[in-house]
Design a protein around this motif. Structure first.
Motif, PDB file in Angstrom:
ATOM      1  N   ASN A  65      17.650  -1.897  -0.332  1.00  0.00           N
ATOM      2  CA  ASN A  65      17.488  -0.892   0.735  1.00  0.00           C
ATOM      3  C   ASN A  65      17.268   0.503   0.164  1.00  0.00           C
ATOM      4  OD1 ASN A  65      17.928  -2.947   2.556  1.00  0.00           O
ATOM      5  ND2 ASN A  65      19.555  -1.905   3.684  1.00  0.00           N
ATOM      6  N   THR A  66      16.419   0.580  -0.831  1.00  0.00           N
ATOM      7  CA  THR A  66      16.232   1.859  -1.519  1.00  0.00           C
ATOM      8  C   THR A  66      14.744   2.126  -1.753  1.00  0.00           C
ATOM      9  OG1 THR A  66      18.370   1.609  -2.638  1.00  0.00           O
ATOM     10  CG2 THR A  66      16.820   3.197  -3.565  1.00  0.00           C
ATOM     11  N   VAL A  67      14.374   3.378  -1.576  1.00  0.00           N
ATOM     12  CA  VAL A  67      13.035   3.838  -1.903  1.00  0.00           C
ATOM     13  C   VAL A  67      13.162   4.883  -3.004  1.00  0.00           C
ATOM     14  CG1 VAL A  67      13.020   5.606  -0.101  1.00  0.00           C
ATOM     15  CG2 VAL A  67      10.858   4.720  -0.971  1.00  0.00           C
ATOM     16  N   TYR A  68      12.173   4.912  -3.881  1.00  0.00           N
ATOM     17  CA  TYR A  68      12.214   5.779  -5.045  1.00  0.00           C
ATOM     18  C   TYR A  68      10.988   6.690  -5.078  1.00  0.00           C
ATOM     19  CZ  TYR A  68      15.382   2.029  -6.476  1.00  0.00           C
ATOM     20  OH  TYR A  68      16.380   1.091  -6.520  1.00  0.00           O
ATOM     21  N   LEU A  69      11.150   7.811  -5.755  1.00  0.00           N
ATOM     22  CA  LEU A  69      10.018   8.678  -6.042  1.00  0.00           C
ATOM     23  C   LEU A  69      10.145   9.132  -7.485  1.00  0.00           C
ATOM     24  CD1 LEU A  69       7.505  10.047  -4.757  1.00  0.00           C
ATOM     25  CD2 LEU A  69       8.916  12.098  -4.524  1.00  0.00           C
ATOM     26  N   GLN A  70       9.266   8.607  -8.324  1.00  0.00           N
ATOM     27  CA  GLN A  70       9.227   9.019  -9.723  1.00  0.00           C
ATOM     28  C   GLN A  70       8.239  10.157  -9.852  1.00  0.00           C
ATOM     29  OE1 GLN A  70      11.106   8.114 -12.330  1.00  0.00           O
ATOM     30  NE2 GLN A  70       9.997   9.624 -13.562  1.00  0.00           N
ATOM     31  N   MET A  71       8.701  11.262 -10.380  1.00  0.00           N
ATOM     32  CA  MET A  71       7.881  12.468 -10.475  1.00  0.00           C
ATOM     33  C   MET A  71       7.686  12.819 -11.945  1.00  0.00           C
ATOM     34  SD  MET A  71       9.630  14.666  -7.392  1.00  0.00           S
ATOM     35  CE  MET A  71      11.201  14.779  -8.242  1.00  0.00           C
ATOM     36  N   ASN A  72       6.445  12.800 -12.379  1.00  0.00           N
ATOM     37  CA  ASN A  72       6.096  13.142 -13.756  1.00  0.00           C
ATOM     38  C   ASN A  72       5.212  14.382 -13.789  1.00  0.00           C
ATOM     39  OD1 ASN A  72       7.430  10.770 -14.620  1.00  0.00           O
ATOM     40  ND2 ASN A  72       5.547   9.558 -14.385  1.00  0.00           N
ATOM     41  N   SER A  73       5.103  14.968 -14.965  1.00  0.00           N
ATOM     42  CA  SER A  73       4.256  16.157 -15.142  1.00  0.00           C
ATOM     43  C   SER A  73       4.552  17.197 -14.065  1.00  0.00           C
ATOM     44  CB  SER A  73       2.779  15.762 -15.101  1.00  0.00           C
ATOM     45  OG  SER A  73       2.489  14.815 -16.098  1.00  0.00           O
ATOM     46  N   LEU A  74       5.813  17.476 -13.884  1.00  0.00           N
ATOM     47  CA  LEU A  74       6.220  18.385 -12.816  1.00  0.00           C
ATOM     48  C   LEU A  74       5.731  19.804 -13.070  1.00  0.00           C
ATOM     49  CD1 LEU A  74       9.745  16.915 -12.182  1.00  0.00           C
ATOM     50  CD2 LEU A  74       8.007  17.272 -10.411  1.00  0.00           C
ATOM     51  N   LYS A  75       5.427  20.476 -11.964  1.00  0.00           N
ATOM     52  CA  LYS A  75       4.943  21.842 -12.010  1.00  0.00           C
ATOM     53  C   LYS A  75       5.890  22.739 -11.206  1.00  0.00           C
ATOM     54  CE  LYS A  75       0.202  20.059 -11.792  1.00  0.00           C
ATOM     55  NZ  LYS A  75      -1.083  20.088 -11.039  1.00  0.00           N
ATOM     56  N   PRO A  76       5.907  24.031 -11.495  1.00  0.00           N
ATOM     57  CA  PRO A  76       6.766  24.941 -10.713  1.00  0.00           C
ATOM     58  C   PRO A  76       6.492  24.847  -9.211  1.00  0.00           C
ATOM     59  CG  PRO A  76       6.016  26.040 -12.682  1.00  0.00           C
ATOM     60  CD  PRO A  76       5.279  24.727 -12.638  1.00  0.00           C
ATOM     61  N   GLU A  77       5.253  24.589  -8.836  1.00  0.00           N
ATOM     62  CA  GLU A  77       4.929  24.495  -7.412  1.00  0.00           C
ATOM     63  C   GLU A  77       5.471  23.224  -6.752  1.00  0.00           C
ATOM     64  OE1 GLU A  77       2.810  25.076  -9.952  1.00  0.00           O
ATOM     65  OE2 GLU A  77       0.856  24.102  -9.610  1.00  0.00           O
ATOM     66  N   PRO A 103       0.804  -1.226   0.000  1.00  0.00           N
ATOM     67  CA  PRO A 103       0.000   0.000   0.000  1.00  0.00           C
ATOM     68  C   PRO A 103       0.833   1.270   0.000  1.00  0.00           C
ATOM     69  CG  PRO A 103      -0.903  -1.572   1.549  1.00  0.00           C
ATOM     70  CD  PRO A 103       0.394  -2.133   1.079  1.00  0.00           C
ATOM     71  N   THR A 104       0.333   2.233  -0.752  1.00  0.00           N
ATOM     72  CA  THR A 104       0.968   3.537  -0.825  1.00  0.00           C
ATOM     73  C   THR A 104      -0.084   4.611  -0.538  1.00  0.00           C
ATOM     74  OG1 THR A 104       0.541   3.626  -3.202  1.00  0.00           O
ATOM     75  CG2 THR A 104       2.691   2.786  -2.518  1.00  0.00           C
ATOM     76  N   VAL A 105       0.395   5.769  -0.110  1.00  0.00           N
ATOM     77  CA  VAL A 105      -0.474   6.906   0.158  1.00  0.00           C
ATOM     78  C   VAL A 105       0.185   8.129  -0.457  1.00  0.00           C
ATOM     79  CG1 VAL A 105      -1.552   8.329   1.931  1.00  0.00           C
ATOM     80  CG2 VAL A 105      -1.266   5.876   2.327  1.00  0.00           C
ATOM     81  N   TYR A 106      -0.633   8.980  -1.070  1.00  0.00           N
ATOM     82  CA  TYR A 106      -0.110  10.179  -1.722  1.00  0.00           C
ATOM     83  C   TYR A 106      -0.849  11.419  -1.244  1.00  0.00           C
ATOM     84  CZ  TYR A 106       2.053   6.945  -5.036  1.00  0.00           C
ATOM     85  OH  TYR A 106       2.801   5.948  -5.603  1.00  0.00           O
ATOM     86  N   ALA A 107      -0.144  12.526  -1.240  1.00  0.00           N
ATOM     87  CA  ALA A 107      -0.798  13.808  -1.049  1.00  0.00           C
ATOM     88  C   ALA A 107      -1.650  14.095  -2.270  1.00  0.00           C
ATOM     89  CB  ALA A 107       0.246  14.905  -0.864  1.00  0.00           C
ATOM     90  N   ASP A 108      -2.759  14.772  -2.073  1.00  0.00           N
ATOM     91  CA  ASP A 108      -3.645  15.075  -3.196  1.00  0.00           C
ATOM     92  C   ASP A 108      -2.927  15.859  -4.286  1.00  0.00           C
ATOM     93  OD1 ASP A 108      -6.667  15.595  -1.193  1.00  0.00           O
ATOM     94  OD2 ASP A 108      -5.717  13.771  -1.946  1.00  0.00           O
ATOM     95  N   SER A 109      -1.989  16.691  -3.881  1.00  0.00           N
ATOM     96  CA  SER A 109      -1.305  17.565  -4.841  1.00  0.00           C
ATOM     97  C   SER A 109      -0.412  16.802  -5.823  1.00  0.00           C
ATOM     98  CB  SER A 109      -0.465  18.599  -4.093  1.00  0.00           C
ATOM     99  OG  SER A 109       0.489  17.964  -3.263  1.00  0.00           O
ATOM    100  N   VAL A 110      -0.053  15.565  -5.489  1.00  0.00           N
ATOM    101  CA  VAL A 110       0.851  14.802  -6.364  1.00  0.00           C
ATOM    102  C   VAL A 110       0.214  13.524  -6.897  1.00  0.00           C
ATOM    103  CG1 VAL A 110       2.811  15.702  -5.066  1.00  0.00           C
ATOM    104  CG2 VAL A 110       1.956  13.402  -4.552  1.00  0.00           C
ATOM    105  N   LYS A 111      -0.976  13.217  -6.430  1.00  0.00           N
ATOM    106  CA  LYS A 111      -1.634  11.983  -6.842  1.00  0.00           C
ATOM    107  C   LYS A 111      -1.820  11.942  -8.351  1.00  0.00           C
ATOM    108  CE  LYS A 111      -4.512  10.776  -3.773  1.00  0.00           C
ATOM    109  NZ  LYS A 111      -5.711  10.707  -2.892  1.00  0.00           N
ATOM    110  N   GLY A 112      -1.446  10.824  -8.943  1.00  0.00           N
ATOM    111  CA  GLY A 112      -1.550  10.679 -10.385  1.00  0.00           C
ATOM    112  C   GLY A 112      -0.330  11.157 -11.147  1.00  0.00           C
ATOM    113  N   ARG A 113       0.561  11.873 -10.467  1.00  0.00           N
ATOM    114  CA  ARG A 113       1.776  12.375 -11.115  1.00  0.00           C
ATOM    115  C   ARG A 113       3.038  11.741 -10.532  1.00  0.00           C
ATOM    116  NH1 ARG A 113       3.228  17.514 -10.525  1.00  0.00           N
ATOM    117  NH2 ARG A 113       2.220  17.794  -8.500  1.00  0.00           N
TER     118      ARG A 113
END
Length: 121
Positions: free
Chosen positions: A76-88, A56-66
């Motif tokens: 021993n590694t965790v990743y964060l793939q960030m797509n459709s990045l915004k200035p904010e 299970p994963t949980v996301y902030a609404d501001s990044v959900k889907g991206r």
């Protein structure tokens, strides 16, 4: 547990960036891993978390889907793939390890040093 985040950088709006967080220790899989971020003048805020088993994963609404959080317990590694990045999305991104599935910073015992992500217009 010691955490080392990497992968930050400068990217244009709409682009993608991947972050990694390498952990020391033999109990990595027992920790909930979270990503948080802190923009200048703002409080540190929750981005995403993943439980120990990698399910299970949980996301902030501001990044959900991206953004997508994942982990490889063998590495021993965790990743964060960030797509459709915004200035904010511009902030220092921190990885953290804790024992509970919390959106709060106080729910995490160990923190990485942070990596800067800058999204330009």
């Amino acid at each position: 547990v010691q955490l080392q985040a990497s992968g930050g950088g400068l990217v244009q709006a709409g682009g993608s960036l991947g972050l990694s967080c390498a952990a020391s220790g033999r109990t990595f899989s027992s920790y909930v891993m979270g990503w948080f971020r802190q923009a200048p003048g703002k409080e540190r805020e929750f981005v995403a978390l993943i439980i120990g088993s990698g399910g299970p994963t949980v996301y902030a609404d501001s990044v959900k889907g991206r953004f997508t959080i994942s982990r490889d317990n063998a590495k021993n590694t965790v990743y964060l793939q960030m797509n459709s990045l915004k200035p904010e999305d511009t902030a220092i991104y921190y990885c953290a390890a804790g024992r509970t599935s919390s959106r709060l910073t106080k729910g995490y015992e160990y923190w990485g040093q942070g990596t800067q992500v800058t999204v330009s217009n």
